[in-house]
Design a protein around this motif. Structure first.
Motif, PDB file in Angstrom:
ATOM      1  N   LEU A   1      -6.688   3.171 -18.345  1.00 52.53           N
ATOM      2  CA  LEU A   1      -5.884   1.970 -18.082  1.00 52.53           C
ATOM      3  C   LEU A   1      -6.736   0.707 -18.245  1.00 52.53           C
ATOM      4  CD1 LEU A   1      -2.931   1.642 -17.150  1.00 52.53           C
ATOM      5  CD2 LEU A   1      -3.796   1.365 -14.841  1.00 52.53           C
ATOM      6  N   GLN A   2      -7.938   0.806 -17.679  1.00 48.44           N
ATOM      7  CA  GLN A   2      -8.826  -0.364 -17.748  1.00 48.44           C
ATOM      8  C   GLN A   2      -9.321  -0.582 -19.172  1.00 48.44           C
ATOM      9  OE1 GLN A   2     -11.521   0.686 -14.571  1.00 48.44           O
ATOM     10  NE2 GLN A   2     -10.614  -0.863 -13.230  1.00 48.44           N
TER      11      GLN A   2
ATOM     12  N   ILE B   1      -7.137  12.215  -7.347  1.00 45.18           N
ATOM     13  CA  ILE B   1      -6.672  11.252  -6.338  1.00 45.18           C
ATOM     14  C   ILE B   1      -5.784  10.280  -7.098  1.00 45.18           C
ATOM     15  CG2 ILE B   1      -7.294   9.510  -4.651  1.00 45.18           C
ATOM     16  CD1 ILE B   1      -9.914  10.899  -4.217  1.00 45.18           C
ATOM     17  N   TYR B   2      -4.509  10.360  -6.782  1.00 42.60           N
ATOM     18  CA  TYR B   2      -3.499   9.622  -7.541  1.00 42.60           C
ATOM     19  C   TYR B   2      -3.043   8.424  -6.714  1.00 42.60           C
ATOM     20  CZ  TYR B   2       0.712   9.075 -10.459  1.00 42.60           C
ATOM     21  OH  TYR B   2       1.692   8.600 -11.294  1.00 42.60           O
ATOM     22  N   GLY B   3      -3.217   7.266  -7.265  1.00 43.75           N
ATOM     23  CA  GLY B   3      -2.786   6.059  -6.553  1.00 43.75           C
ATOM     24  C   GLY B   3      -1.414   5.625  -7.031  1.00 43.75           C
ATOM     25  N   LEU B   4      -0.501   5.513  -6.095  1.00 46.54           N
ATOM     26  CA  LEU B   4       0.850   5.076  -6.450  1.00 46.54           C
ATOM     27  C   LEU B   4       0.992   3.629  -5.996  1.00 46.54           C
ATOM     28  CD1 LEU B   4       3.538   6.121  -7.638  1.00 46.54           C
ATOM     29  CD2 LEU B   4       4.229   6.723  -5.335  1.00 46.54           C
ATOM     30  N   VAL B   5       1.139   2.739  -6.948  1.00 48.81           N
ATOM     31  CA  VAL B   5       1.233   1.332  -6.589  1.00 48.81           C
ATOM     32  C   VAL B   5       2.540   0.750  -7.116  1.00 48.81           C
ATOM     33  CG1 VAL B   5      -1.264   0.974  -6.505  1.00 48.81           C
ATOM     34  CG2 VAL B   5      -0.055   0.608  -8.649  1.00 48.81           C
ATOM     35  N   GLY B   6       2.896  -0.357  -6.534  1.00 49.12           N
ATOM     36  CA  GLY B   6       4.146  -1.012  -6.961  1.00 49.12           C
ATOM     37  C   GLY B   6       4.532  -2.062  -5.953  1.00 49.12           C
ATOM     38  N   PRO B   7       5.379  -2.975  -6.378  1.00 48.90           N
ATOM     39  CA  PRO B   7       5.787  -4.036  -5.452  1.00 48.90           C
ATOM     40  C   PRO B   7       6.655  -3.488  -4.322  1.00 48.90           C
ATOM     41  CG  PRO B   7       7.089  -4.125  -7.444  1.00 48.90           C
ATOM     42  CD  PRO B   7       6.060  -3.078  -7.663  1.00 48.90           C
ATOM     43  N   ASN B   8       6.885  -4.301  -3.319  1.00 52.55           N
ATOM     44  CA  ASN B   8       7.750  -3.888  -2.222  1.00 52.55           C
ATOM     45  C   ASN B   8       9.137  -3.550  -2.773  1.00 52.55           C
ATOM     46  OD1 ASN B   8       5.745  -4.479  -0.370  1.00 52.55           O
ATOM     47  ND2 ASN B   8       6.404  -6.599  -0.168  1.00 52.55           N
ATOM     48  N   GLY B   9       9.674  -2.439  -2.284  1.00 59.11           N
ATOM     49  CA  GLY B   9      11.033  -2.053  -2.702  1.00 59.11           C
ATOM     50  C   GLY B   9      11.057  -1.341  -4.035  1.00 59.11           C
ATOM     51  N   ALA B  10       9.887  -0.975  -4.559  1.00 60.57           N
ATOM     52  CA  ALA B  10       9.862  -0.297  -5.860  1.00 60.57           C
ATOM     53  C   ALA B  10      10.316   1.152  -5.737  1.00 60.57           C
ATOM     54  CB  ALA B  10       8.458  -0.358  -6.439  1.00 60.57           C
ATOM     55  N   GLY B  11      10.209   1.720  -4.526  1.00 57.25           N
ATOM     56  CA  GLY B  11      10.642   3.107  -4.302  1.00 57.25           C
ATOM     57  C   GLY B  11       9.488   4.068  -4.064  1.00 57.25           C
ATOM     58  N   LYS B  12       8.308   3.521  -3.743  1.00 61.79           N
ATOM     59  CA  LYS B  12       7.115   4.373  -3.535  1.00 61.79           C
ATOM     60  C   LYS B  12       7.328   5.324  -2.354  1.00 61.79           C
ATOM     61  CE  LYS B  12       4.261   0.964  -2.812  1.00 61.79           C
ATOM     62  NZ  LYS B  12       5.160  -0.191  -2.888  1.00 61.79           N
ATOM     63  N   THR B  13       7.724   4.744  -1.197  1.00 59.44           N
ATOM     64  CA  THR B  13       7.903   5.570   0.007  1.00 59.44           C
ATOM     65  C   THR B  13       9.028   6.579  -0.213  1.00 59.44           C
ATOM     66  OG1 THR B  13       7.116   3.748   1.342  1.00 59.44           O
ATOM     67  CG2 THR B  13       8.333   5.456   2.488  1.00 59.44           C
ATOM     68  N   THR B  14      10.054   6.164  -0.932  1.00 58.64           N
ATOM     69  CA  THR B  14      11.183   7.075  -1.178  1.00 58.64           C
ATOM     70  C   THR B  14      10.727   8.276  -2.004  1.00 58.64           C
ATOM     71  OG1 THR B  14      12.621   5.158  -1.149  1.00 58.64           O
ATOM     72  CG2 THR B  14      13.564   7.171  -2.027  1.00 58.64           C
TER      73      THR B  14
ATOM     74  N   ASN C   1      -3.397  -2.005  -1.157  1.00 58.04           N
ATOM     75  CA  ASN C   1      -4.788  -2.450  -1.250  1.00 58.04           C
ATOM     76  C   ASN C   1      -5.393  -1.906  -2.545  1.00 58.04           C
ATOM     77  OD1 ASN C   1      -7.486  -3.067  -0.904  1.00 58.04           O
ATOM     78  ND2 ASN C   1      -7.404  -2.719   1.312  1.00 58.04           N
ATOM     79  N   LEU C   2      -5.174  -2.670  -3.622  1.00 58.30           N
ATOM     80  CA  LEU C   2      -5.532  -2.171  -4.943  1.00 58.30           C
ATOM     81  C   LEU C   2      -7.045  -2.117  -5.157  1.00 58.30           C
ATOM     82  CD1 LEU C   2      -2.779  -3.922  -7.063  1.00 58.30           C
ATOM     83  CD2 LEU C   2      -2.730  -1.731  -5.924  1.00 58.30           C
ATOM     84  N   ARG C   3      -7.751  -3.034  -4.533  1.00 58.83           N
ATOM     85  CA  ARG C   3      -9.219  -3.024  -4.699  1.00 58.83           C
ATOM     86  C   ARG C   3      -9.806  -1.730  -4.131  1.00 58.83           C
ATOM     87  NH1 ARG C   3     -10.301  -7.955  -6.728  1.00 58.83           N
ATOM     88  NH2 ARG C   3      -9.043  -9.678  -5.965  1.00 58.83           N
ATOM     89  N   GLU C   4      -9.227  -1.295  -3.007  1.00 62.97           N
ATOM     90  CA  GLU C   4      -9.696  -0.062  -2.376  1.00 62.97           C
ATOM     91  C   GLU C   4      -9.310   1.155  -3.226  1.00 62.97           C
ATOM     92  OE1 GLU C   4     -10.420  -0.277   2.220  1.00 62.97           O
ATOM     93  OE2 GLU C   4      -8.392   0.358   1.740  1.00 62.97           O
ATOM     94  N   LEU C   5      -8.089   1.116  -3.747  1.00 60.66           N
ATOM     95  CA  LEU C   5      -7.617   2.227  -4.584  1.00 60.66           C
ATOM     96  C   LEU C   5      -8.477   2.357  -5.831  1.00 60.66           C
ATOM     97  CD1 LEU C   5      -3.703   2.253  -4.653  1.00 60.66           C
ATOM     98  CD2 LEU C   5      -5.246   3.748  -3.433  1.00 60.66           C
ATOM     99  N   GLU C   6      -8.864   1.226  -6.357  1.00 59.28           N
ATOM    100  CA  GLU C   6      -9.676   1.199  -7.571  1.00 59.28           C
ATOM    101  C   GLU C   6     -10.981   1.989  -7.386  1.00 59.28           C
ATOM    102  OE1 GLU C   6     -10.275  -2.793  -8.743  1.00 59.28           O
ATOM    103  OE2 GLU C   6     -10.657  -2.280 -10.835  1.00 59.28           O
TER     104      GLU C   6
ATOM    105  N   HIS D   1      -6.447   8.452 -11.000  1.00 53.28           N
ATOM    106  CA  HIS D   1      -5.193   8.251 -11.734  1.00 53.28           C
ATOM    107  C   HIS D   1      -4.349   7.220 -11.000  1.00 53.28           C
ATOM    108  CE1 HIS D   1      -6.113  11.659 -14.266  1.00 53.28           C
ATOM    109  NE2 HIS D   1      -5.022  11.389 -14.984  1.00 53.28           N
ATOM    110  N   VAL D   2      -3.569   6.501 -11.765  1.00 50.79           N
ATOM    111  CA  VAL D   2      -2.728   5.475 -11.143  1.00 50.79           C
ATOM    112  C   VAL D   2      -1.321   5.530 -11.752  1.00 50.79           C
ATOM    113  CG1 VAL D   2      -2.362   2.992 -10.924  1.00 50.79           C
ATOM    114  CG2 VAL D   2      -4.652   3.906 -10.647  1.00 50.79           C
ATOM    115  N   GLY D   3      -0.357   5.373 -10.893  1.00 47.93           N
ATOM    116  CA  GLY D   3       1.026   5.246 -11.364  1.00 47.93           C
ATOM    117  C   GLY D   3       1.597   3.951 -10.820  1.00 47.93           C
TER     118      GLY D   3
END
Lengths: 299, 610
Positions: free
Chosen positions: A215-216, A29-42, A187-192, A197-199
């Motif tokens: 990472l932790q 289960i890979y969590g893709l996180v990043g600020p708005n406009g980082a390109g996640k949805t793209t 929602n990083l707490r939920e992803l945690e 894996h996290v990107g």
């Protein structure tokens, strides 16, 4: 399972993805996180074959996903903005998905009904709220029995009970048949709680990609106090952040915990405490100075 | 494996029919009402009639089958069907959802395309079969099949065109607009460029569509909606035979439609999903459209400026447009318009197309400069005599061309006279204008048209140096008297006194003597044509000669002075010609005098006011 290599994408001359690379292993289960406009949805839209990359490649099990119908039959995608046909009911959509996904499981569809008791299969989908529509999207997607599930802000709009329900269904699928999940969320707490894996994406590229545990383990928050003057920390590994409140000094340090502990003990503090960072903290510190001026907001 | 090789996806196709079924039913009913229903009605009316009348009624109904409104409805259905099938391309969520599904772009395109095509063509096909079943008679079935076949061709063309436009547009309202623009592009450009050139050269605009030149008619095919709706349909020949009127080259539309489908498919396969919301999906198209819009916008602005400077149809300012003023004003006005458009519609989001706008303004201004330089030697606009194979001149359809009286020299001479009178035409200020059209056919088979709107002042007909005199002299020659009525034996000539709208027969006159007298008066120029209906209406027709003769069809002596001989208005074997005479007709008056009929008794004054 999913390999994204140096993908570049521009819209109207502005580069949104700048050589993005990421790798998702089967059953993860890979969590893709990043600020708005980082390109996640793209990048997610590239992985689902909606967008075509300007450069680079998006491979699913070694095959390009663009216009690859056979490969797409193994992927289910729940976007942030769900779309259902005008006037369609869940029953209609079930028929539609069944015709497109050979792996669609009627039995599983019926079985999942118990998790979504408030949904009437014969009622028009458009008459339901956004949250209910999202539940239906989950229901249909899981019933398709995909090998890869790509979720963009999946629990946005769901109530806390239903969130837990959905995550539990997903975890069950991952455990039972090694479903690969790529999830993008703020929602990083939920992803945690769910991701292994996290990107982290920033400004169109993945700046960090590791297992959550690694990472932790690699980034620590150290709180300590010294008698007299603060010692020199230049011998420490990479200090991401430093702040002082009264006599308590807080450092965010990247590196091996054993090495860090040894070096701190050598400086003879009055006391010290090593705390693991939450995903949210790692996210903020990793992006500090990149997309945001983090400074002292967390401490 | 099946989905890999199949171009169709049944589940995608079924989805569209939720909406297409309604469109299909509406078109079927419309075509039924326009076709089979009218035949049924005609058949009901004919019950109890003559045995052959049964078929005659059908022929009667079929002979009125025009494509005009039907083609428009088919075009409308094609537009709506295409939009229904491909509307997801304009919906951000819809396009992303469908393209994320395990369906290839080929399957998506083919499935949707076939759906819309069926919805457009099926109602026409059903009506064709229905009509064939009703008509039964082979020749009529053939004609009706041709009619519906052309409608299907129109549907195929319009639907394919619309699909292609949808593929290159990112917003839903643009394809229907472009559809109409492209369907009238040729005619629009013809009018705009024709208007522009004529205004620059002659200072006024006089261009008509469908001038009867066959070559031009074929070119109208570039505007298919206009062409198919106006130039095609079923008509009945004089022999009673039904024929389908249409250009044989309409098969080109089928080829064009196939090419458009292929282009649409290629455009779909290459369409970036992210182009949703953009006006056009391809960057190079944006440049192309911007240049096209710039050019057309500047021409329109240019025409407005010219129209303001040259008051329409008064000819007062021929050739007076100032090249520099027009160019600068065109550019300025274009800039203002483009700014408004950009701010409101956001057509050009980033930069206006200034360089082409400047180039266009220079071209337009330069054209005026060049044309006006040429305009000073106006007569050079007439083709040289040795280049011309044939020539004729026509004036507002009031005058007949005469029988072999228009020599090339005559026509050129008259054209030259008009050009020499340019200053008079410009300064006359008469609001009563008539059109003179010169047509030269060069030896290389090309045509040269010269059209002028000329002021008419009736009082000047007798002034020897006037333009009116030259025109009158040219058209009122004795040789132009149509031979047919005068070659016949006249049965009777009756004199009527016309007072307060009531005719009163005064006498019956000897036909032979009267014919001689009338011909002599025409020869002397005493009987002159009336150039306008308006003039004729202003003159009270006091004394009329009614001449009856065997059937001779329609004939005119140059003008309406001899009223048209209309067989249908009288008996089948006798035609009637009426002639209003005046105090200058000495030979007619002489005959009347001989038979003791005085002008005073008739209360006759000068008949022709000019």
């Amino acid at each position: 399972m999913i390999q994204v290599r140096n993908v570049v994408k521009s819209f109207d001359g502005s580069q949104v993805l700048r050589g993005t690379s990421l790798h998702v292993k089967k059953g993860n289960i890979y969590g893709l996180v990043g600020p708005n406009g980082a390109g996640k949805t793209t990048i997610i839209r590239h992985m689902t074959g909606i967008y075509r990359e300007d450069a680079g490649e998006v491979l699913i099990e070694g095959e390009p996903i663009w216009e690859n119908v056979a490969m797409k039959q193994r992927i289910a995608y729940i976007p942030d903005d769900i779309f259902f046909f005008t006037g369609a009911t869940l029953k209609d959509m079930r028929k539609f998905y069944k015709a497109l996904y050979p792996s669609f499981d009627d039995e599983l569809f019926e079985k999942l009904e118990q998790f979504f008791p408030k949904i009437d299969k014969k009622r028009k989908i458009k008459s339901y709220s956004k949250g209910m529509q999202k539940q239906m999207a989950f229901w249909l997607s899981i019933a398709c029995k995909p090998e890869i599930l790509i979720l963009d802000e999946p629990v946005d709009g769901l109530d806390p009970v239903m969130r837990k329900q959905v995550w539990s269904i997903l975890m069950n699928e991952v455990a039972q048949r090694a479903l690969t999940v790529l999830v993008s969320s703020h929602n990083l707490r939920e992803l945690e709680d769910v991701c292994d894996h996290v990107g982290i994406m920033s400004e169109g590229s993945v700046i960090l990609e590791r297992s959550l545990a690694e990472l932790q383990d690699n980034t620590l928050k150290v709180q300590m106090a010294f008698e007299g003057e603060e010692p020199d920390f230049t011998d420490m590994p990479e200090i991401i952040h430093k702040s002082k409140a009264g006599r308590v000094l807080t450092l965010i340090i990247k590196g091996n915990s054993a090495q860090i502990t040894a070096k701190i003990e050598a400086k003879k503090p009055l006391f010290y405490d090593l705390l693991p960072l939450t995903l949210e903290e790692i996210f903020i510190y990793e992006l500090g100075g990149k997309d945001y001026e983090v400074k002292d907001i967390l401490l | 494996m099946k989905s890999k090789i199949s171009c169709f996806k049944g589940v995608i196709m079924r989805r569209d029919w939720r909406f297409l079924i309604g469109i299909c039913v509406v078109l079927t009913l419309f075509l039924y009402y326009r076709g089979v229903h009218r035949i049924h009605q005609a058949m009901r009316w004919s019950i109890g009639g003559a045995k052959n009348g049964y078929w005659d009624e059908k022929v009667g109904v079929l002979s009125g089958f025009s494509m005009e409104s039907t083609v428009w409805v088919v075009a409308l259905v094609a537009i709506v069907s295409a939009l229904v099938c491909f509307h997801y391309l304009f919906d951000k969520r819809g396009i992303q959802m469908l393209h994320a599904l395990p369906v290839s772009r080929t399957q998506l395109f083919v499935s949707h395309y076939v759906d819309g095509m069926i919805a457009t063509l099926l109602p026409i096909f059903v009506n064709m079969i229905w009509m064939a079943a009703v008509l039964k008679k082979e020749s009529l079935v053939q004609i009706s099949c041709l009619y519906y076949g052309e409608l299907m061709l129109a549907g195929f063309l319009f639907y394919s065109m619309m699909v292609l436009l949808i593929m290159i547009c990112g917003v839903s309202f643009l394809p229907p607009i472009l559809f109409l623009i492209f369907n009238y592009l040729y005619i629009g450009l013809l009018l705009m460029v024709g208007d522009m050139c004529q205004r620059m050269i002659f200072g006024f605009y006089q261009i008509e569509l469908g001038s009867g030149d066959g070559y031009m008619e074929k070119l109208y095919m570039f505007s298919p909606l206009k062409y198919m709706s106006s130039a095609m349909g079923i008509t009945q020949l004089e022999s009673g035979k039904l024929v389908f009127v249409g250009e044989k080259l309409t098969w080109c539309y089928g080829v064009a439609a196939i090419i458009m489908v292929i282009l649409a498919y290629v455009a779909y396969c290459r369409r970036p999903v992210e182009s949703w919301g953009d006006f056009l999906t391809k960057p190079w198209l944006k440049v192309f459209f911007s240049l096209g819009i710039t050019g057309c916008a500047e021409i329109i602005v240019f025409l407005v400026i010219l129209r303001v400077e040259q008051s329409t149809r008064t000819i007062a300012t021929v050739g007076k447009a100032n090249a520099l003023v027009v160019a600068v004003t065109t550019l300025g006005l274009y800039y203002v318009v483009s700014m408004i458009v950009r701010k409101t519609v956001r057509v050009w989001r980033k930069k206006a197309v200034y360089i082409p706008a400047i180039v266009m303004a220079i071209v337009l201004g330069g054209s005026i400069f060049v044309v006006q330089g040429q305009a000073k030697r106006y007569e050079t606009a007439i083709p040289k005599a040795d280049e011309i194979e044939a020539a004729n001149v026509n004036v507002n359809m009031l005058f007949s061309e005469g029988e072999k009286v228009q020599t090339i020299e005559d026509v050129r001479a008259l054209n030259k006279i008009i050009l020499e009178q340019k200053s008079y035409i410009q300064n006359c200020g008469s609001t009563r204008l008539y059109n003179v059209e010169f047509h030269y056919i060069r030896k290389n088979k090309t045509s040269v048209w010269r059209r002028y709107a000329i002021p008419f002042v009736p009082q000047k007909v007798h002034e020897k140096n006037s333009l009116e005199y030259a025109i009158d002299k040219y058209f009122n020659r004795f040789e132009q008297v149509p031979a047919q009525p005068f070659k016949q034996k006249w049965d009777t000539v009756e004199l009527f006194k016309n007072r307060k709208g009531e005719s009163e027969k005064v006498a019956e006159l000897p036909p032979m003597e009267m014919k001689e007298a009338i011909l002599e008066d025409i020869k002397d120029g005493a009987l002159k044509p009336l150039y306008f209906d308006a003039v004729e209406n202003e003159i009270p027709g006091k004394n009329i000669l009614v001449i009856k003769m065997p059937t001779c069809g329609y004939c005119y002596y140059n003008s309406t002075e001899f009223d048209g001989v209309d067989i249908s208005n009288y008996e089948e074997t006798v035609s009637q010609m009426t002639l209003r005479f005046n105090a200058n007709c000495s030979h007619i008056l002489k005959v009347l005098e001989h038979y003791k009929i005085s002008l005073k008794e008739l209360n006759e004054g000068s008949y022709v006011t000019y």
